[in-house]
Design a protein around this motif. Structure first.
Motif: not given
Length: 158
Positions: A17, A21-22
């Protein structure tokens, strides 16, 4: 599944995750000038890519450990013929890689210039070896071999 295994699984999913997200944050900071998948491709070559790779290896190891443990509770042999065959087949990429390097030493390796002999072998070894590490062929094979040996040693010890 034990509490430790569930905690480890959640940590691995957290790593995946964090990678996702990055990638979305990088795309948002750049103004989405390129397709979203391009940002993930660029992110793969950073420490975030290492986090993704380690998280995936952790989940695979947890799955294999769970499957072997489940086989043991059913009264079957913990390490079956399929695991042994997959262990032996995990050496095939290394053999093909070395065969390709030897072939390049005889017939030449073309990367900007054509090189023969020891230089052709060395250049093919470096370039193709790097490609097989970026596309995680060698790390996955090595991970599988270590996992198999650890599980086999635990089975023999008990």
């Amino acid at each position: 599944m034990t509490k430790k295994a569930k905690t480890f699984m959640y940590i691995c999913f957290g790593g995946i995750e964090a990678f996702l997200v990055r990638g979305v944050i990088n795309a948002a900071m750049d103004g989405m000038r390129a397709p979203l998948l391009d940002y993930f491709g660029l992110l793969y070559m950073t420490p975030w890519g290492v986090l993704l790779l380690l998280s995936c290896f952790g989940l695979i190891g947890l799955l294999v450990s769970h499957l072997i443990k489940r086989r043991g509770t059913k009264g079957q042999k913990p390490i079956s013929v399929g695991y042994k065959v997959s262990f032996i087949l995990s050496f095939v990429p290394y053999v093909l890689f070395l065969a390709y390097c030897v072939l390049c030493s005889k017939f030449g390796f073309n990367f900007f210039t054509t090189t023969y002999g020891w230089e052709g072998f060395r250049n093919a070894f470096i370039v193709v070896g790097f490609v097989f590490c970026v596309i995680p062929v060698f790390p996955f094979c090595l991970f599988w071999q270590i996992l198999y040996i650890v599980k086999w040693a635990r089975k023999e010890r008990s």
